[in-house]
Design a protein around this motif. Structure first.
Motif, PDB file in Angstrom:
ATOM      1  N   ILE A 178      -9.275  36.156   5.158  1.00  0.00           N
ATOM      2  CA  ILE A 178      -9.791  36.859   3.988  1.00  0.00           C
ATOM      3  C   ILE A 178      -8.738  36.969   2.887  1.00  0.00           C
ATOM      4  N   PHE A 179      -7.524  37.362   3.248  1.00  0.00           N
ATOM      5  CA  PHE A 179      -6.499  37.623   2.246  1.00  0.00           C
ATOM      6  C   PHE A 179      -5.528  36.471   2.022  1.00  0.00           C
ATOM      7  N   GLY A 180      -5.494  35.504   2.923  1.00  0.00           N
ATOM      8  CA  GLY A 180      -4.651  34.326   2.749  1.00  0.00           C
ATOM      9  C   GLY A 180      -3.180  34.641   2.588  1.00  0.00           C
ATOM     10  N   THR A 205     -27.827  32.692  18.582  1.00  0.00           N
ATOM     11  CA  THR A 205     -26.840  33.495  17.872  1.00  0.00           C
ATOM     12  C   THR A 205     -25.714  32.613  17.368  1.00  0.00           C
ATOM     13  N   ILE A 206     -25.265  32.874  16.156  1.00  0.00           N
ATOM     14  CA  ILE A 206     -24.072  32.233  15.603  1.00  0.00           C
ATOM     15  C   ILE A 206     -23.129  33.348  15.191  1.00  0.00           C
ATOM     16  N   VAL A 207     -21.875  33.261  15.622  1.00  0.00           N
ATOM     17  CA  VAL A 207     -20.858  34.249  15.269  1.00  0.00           C
ATOM     18  C   VAL A 207     -19.971  33.643  14.187  1.00  0.00           C
ATOM     19  N   LEU A 208     -19.934  34.281  13.029  1.00  0.00           N
ATOM     20  CA  LEU A 208     -19.024  33.891  11.956  1.00  0.00           C
ATOM     21  C   LEU A 208     -17.827  34.827  12.048  1.00  0.00           C
ATOM     22  N   PHE A 209     -16.732  34.352  12.603  1.00  0.00           N
ATOM     23  CA  PHE A 209     -15.595  35.226  12.883  1.00  0.00           C
ATOM     24  C   PHE A 209     -14.460  34.939  11.919  1.00  0.00           C
ATOM     25  N   TYR A 210     -14.050  35.964  11.198  1.00  0.00           N
ATOM     26  CA  TYR A 210     -12.946  35.879  10.251  1.00  0.00           C
ATOM     27  C   TYR A 210     -11.928  36.953  10.600  1.00  0.00           C
ATOM     28  N   ASP A 211     -10.657  36.688  10.277  1.00  0.00           N
ATOM     29  CA  ASP A 211      -9.667  37.762  10.418  1.00  0.00           C
ATOM     30  C   ASP A 211      -9.012  37.984   9.060  1.00  0.00           C
ATOM     31  N   ALA A 212      -8.109  38.929   8.991  1.00  0.00           N
ATOM     32  CA  ALA A 212      -7.516  39.308   7.707  1.00  0.00           C
ATOM     33  C   ALA A 212      -6.810  38.131   7.035  1.00  0.00           C
ATOM     34  N   PRO A 263      -9.621  44.254  10.604  1.00  0.00           N
ATOM     35  CA  PRO A 263      -8.591  45.297  10.575  1.00  0.00           C
ATOM     36  C   PRO A 263      -7.485  44.890   9.602  1.00  0.00           C
ATOM     37  N   VAL A 264      -6.733  45.858   9.149  1.00  0.00           N
ATOM     38  CA  VAL A 264      -5.546  45.558   8.356  1.00  0.00           C
ATOM     39  C   VAL A 264      -4.466  45.104   9.321  1.00  0.00           C
ATOM     40  N   PRO A 265      -3.766  44.015   9.037  1.00  0.00           N
ATOM     41  CA  PRO A 265      -2.696  43.580   9.937  1.00  0.00           C
ATOM     42  C   PRO A 265      -1.625  44.649  10.091  1.00  0.00           C
ATOM     43  N   ALA A 266      -0.993  44.662  11.249  1.00  0.00           N
ATOM     44  CA  ALA A 266       0.042  45.652  11.520  1.00  0.00           C
ATOM     45  C   ALA A 266       1.222  45.486  10.573  1.00  0.00           C
ATOM     46  N   ILE A 267       1.549  44.246  10.247  1.00  0.00           N
ATOM     47  CA  ILE A 267       2.692  43.972   9.370  1.00  0.00           C
ATOM     48  C   ILE A 267       2.212  43.095   8.229  1.00  0.00           C
TER      49      ILE A 267
END
Length: 176
Positions: A23-25, A13-20, A68-72
């Protein structure tokens, strides 16, 4: 990198983990300065990584996550009704990775957005941790994420069995 030593290990298994933020920079911080979404570039990178992994290591399961969308964000409470809003972009991104998973049989989706949102986004992130550990997550969130991913990997790697139980002589139930 197709020449990476990773593929020599023959991972299951390989996990490609990204956060907002991946993605949005900078659009998260200064949404009105750059109206060009970075998410298409990120989706291209994710798809490229999937293609490289599937060509070099065809039996390897690939896990990608929802975001997820960031809280702030830099847009504050003006989230709805503007081109710079993130909720619609988040939905579009998560739908696009679902499409990627449908196109590649060995790709599974980990619902990271649901985990973060169930803990509360304000408590999930701690921007101070970026300067200490290069992680945007609060310490408690890291532990919750590690536990949840471990549980997900166990569930994803467990073979499934189809079973039909029939009690024809009424010894277990009062009849079927």
């Amino acid at each position: 990198n197709p020449d990476s030593e990773l593929y020599g290990l023959a991972p299951e298994t390989i996990v490609l983990f990204y956060d907002a933020a991946d993605i949005f920079g900078n659009r998260l911080i200064r949404p009105f300065e750059n109206t060009e979404p970075n998410d298409q570039t990120a989706l291209g990178e994710i798809e490229s990584a999937i293609n490289v992994i599937t060509s070099i290591s065809p039996g390897t399961r690939i896990i990608i996550n929802t975001i997820p969308v960031p809280a702030i964000s830099g847009i504050g409470r003006l989230e709805y009704g503007t081109e710079q809003g993130f909720r619609e972009a988040q939905h579009e991104h998560n739908s696009a990775i679902a499409t990627l998973a449908n196109e590649h049989a060995q790709v599974l989706i980990y619902d990271y957005a649901a985990l973060a949102e169930s803990h509360g986004l304000s408590a999930w992130y701690d921007e101070r941790m970026w300067f200490l550990a290069r992680s945007r997550l609060a310490r408690e969130s890291i532990a919750a994420l590690a536990t949840d991913i471990a549980d997900y990997l166990v569930t994803a790697s467990t073979s499934r069995a189809k079973v039909i139980v029939v009690d024809l002589d009424n010894t277990c139930w009062g009849g079927v």
